[in-house]
Write an enzyme that holds these catalytic residues in place. Structure first.
Site, mmCIF file in Angstrom:
data_model
loop_
_atom_site.group_PDB
_atom_site.id
_atom_site.type_symbol
_atom_site.label_atom_id
_atom_site.label_comp_id
_atom_site.label_asym_id
_atom_site.label_seq_id
_atom_site.Cartn_x
_atom_site.Cartn_y
_atom_site.Cartn_z
ATOM 1 N N ASP A 1 0.984 -1.155 -0.026
ATOM 2 C CA ASP A 1 0.181 0.002 0.069
ATOM 3 C C ASP A 1 0.875 1.181 0.060
ATOM 4 O O ASP A 1 1.602 1.359 0.800
ATOM 5 C CB ASP A 1 -0.809 -0.030 1.407
ATOM 6 C CG ASP A 1 -1.839 1.119 1.269
ATOM 7 O OD1 ASP A 1 -1.922 1.908 0.248
ATOM 8 O OD2 ASP A 1 -2.598 1.120 2.273
ATOM 9 N N ASP B 1 -3.700 2.576 -5.226
ATOM 10 C CA ASP B 1 -2.269 2.467 -4.681
ATOM 11 C C ASP B 1 -2.297 1.239 -3.707
ATOM 12 O O ASP B 1 -1.386 1.079 -2.749
ATOM 13 C CB ASP B 1 -2.187 3.614 -3.847
ATOM 14 C CG ASP B 1 -3.000 3.681 -2.591
ATOM 15 O OD1 ASP B 1 -4.418 3.164 -2.543
ATOM 16 O OD2 ASP B 1 -2.624 4.409 -1.632
ATOM 17 N N GLU B 2 -2.902 0.146 -3.943
ATOM 18 C CA GLU B 2 -2.788 -0.932 -3.137
ATOM 19 C C GLU B 2 -2.926 -2.264 -4.005
ATOM 20 O O GLU B 2 -3.659 -2.424 -4.974
ATOM 21 C CB GLU B 2 -4.252 -0.845 -2.573
ATOM 22 C CG GLU B 2 -4.009 -1.092 -1.029
ATOM 23 C CD GLU B 2 -5.257 -1.094 -0.180
ATOM 24 O OE1 GLU B 2 -5.542 -2.008 0.614
ATOM 25 O OE2 GLU B 2 -6.013 0.111 -0.436
#
Ligand SMILES: [Mg+2]
Length: 368
Positions: A14, A114-115
């Site tokens: 993350d 973003d993960e």
């Protein structure tokens, strides 16, 4: 009760305060100073909400979701930077990061901009020491190639990896081996458990438990009586750190686009010009790969940054642009009818359930 397969190792990755970190990259003079990424509603230069803030801003109490005027007043005595969210730029940085992550495992699932999760059981042969080395390598490569820091969690499944990642923030690495799961979960607050929000945590507290460890003392019967069969079972297993869900090895079976509207709107015909543009791009790309779609999804991001989506699966596969446009229009109309207070800020269109268009010519092609 079965446990996780021996040797299974999952990594959760993350990015830290992602949008604000992207802005730090291109505003180096603000390094170490508060940076706030806002979603401006456009009515005045301070109407809107905070999307993400970096840690120097968080120290003043700024956090996601608060109104921008409040963030401005919290930071009034600092040299701070307020910028409008630039999703095209963030998506470009994200795609470079995801490209790096994808190279480490075929079992890869991107969860958000973003993960991502990676099943690294194979690459490290079920060895947790090697998993930790690999996690360091991944962090190092992302930093070197994109100058973005991330947090990484490693555990026997997605649930534990994700929680390990959360406890490693920012820029950390946390490994939970199978024999450490119980101790790791024991004192965690209820809302640290994936899927437990504020309201659910309150109901659990009414059952007399305050931590994940205490939650695991409740019977399956009690949990299912309170939360229903499916959710009750999920909480029962999650409290023990059990999560058997595999990471699907996914081919890219969908194609999508997002864009920000010029102004917040509920006007369908105004939205349709953006939808048509995206539909044209997507059907063109599918045609170039001889692919057909069967499912159309429209995504509406509202002024509070909440994502809504509506999907329709067709009975047969399609290649036609007009069909995608027509279905999108129906989905949008239905959505805005059901949500009278929602204004769209961003729109997305996804074509999925893709398959080869086995040499057939689309019927429409005969009429062009
Ligand atoms: Mg993040």
């Amino acid at each position: 009760l079965s446990s996780d397969r021996p040797g299974r190792i999952v990594m959760a990755v993350d990015m830290d305060y992602f949008y604000a970190q992207c802005e730090e990259l291109r505003n180096p003079s603000f390094s170490g100073k508060p940076i706030v990424v806002g979603m401006y509603s456009g009515r005045t230069d301070i109407s809107g909400a905070v999307a993400t803030a970096n840690y120097p801003a968080r120290r003043y109490g700024v956090k996601s979701g608060i109104p921008l005027y409040r963030a401005k007043s919290m930071l009034k005595d600092t040299e701070s930077l307020f910028v409008k969210a630039d999703f095209d730029y963030y998506e470009e940085v994200s795609s470079r990061i995801m490209g790096i992550l994808r190279s480490y495992s075929k079992l890869f699932v991107q969860v958000s901009i973003d993960e991502a999760f990676l099943d690294i059981s194979g690459p490290v042969g079920g060895d947790y020491r090697k998993a930790e080395e690999l996690a360091k390598e991944v962090k190092g490569r992302i930093l070197k190639e994109t100058r973005i820091t991330c947090s990484v969690g490693v555990g026997p499944n997605k649930l534990i990896a994700k929680m390990a990642c959360d406890s490693a923030k920012p820029n950390g690495l946390f490994v939970v081996r199978p024999d450490q799961v119980e101790a790791f979960l024991k004192d965690k607050p209820l809302d640290a458990l994936y899927g437990v929000g504020g309201k659910t945590a309150e109901r659990m507290k009414e059952l007399g438990v305050k931590t994940v460890g205490e939650l695991s003392s409740l019977s399956l019967y009690t949990l299912q009586k309170e939360f229903g069969r499916k959710l009750g079972e999920y909480f029962y297993l999650a409290a023990r750190g059990i999560d058997e869900e595999p990471l699907e090895e996914k081919e890219r079976e969908q194609l999508g686009r997002m864009l920000t509207l010029k102004e917040d709107t509920r006007d369908i015909s105004q939205m349709m010009s953006s939808i048509s543009e995206m539909a044209r791009d997507l059907t063109k790309e599918l045609a170039s790969r001889s692919m057909a779609y069967r499912t159309v999804t429209v995504i509406v991001v509202d002024t509070e940054l909440l994502h809504h989506s509506r999907s329709k699966s067709l009975r047969t596969k399609e290649v036609d642009l007009e069909v995608a446009i027509q279905v999108s229009r129906e989905l949008l109309s239905e959505f805005f009818e059901q949500n009278p207070a929602v204004f769209a800020r961003r729109l997305g269109l996804t074509l999925s359930s893709l398959s080869k268009w086995e040499g057939q010519k689309p019927i429409s092609a005969y009429f062009k």
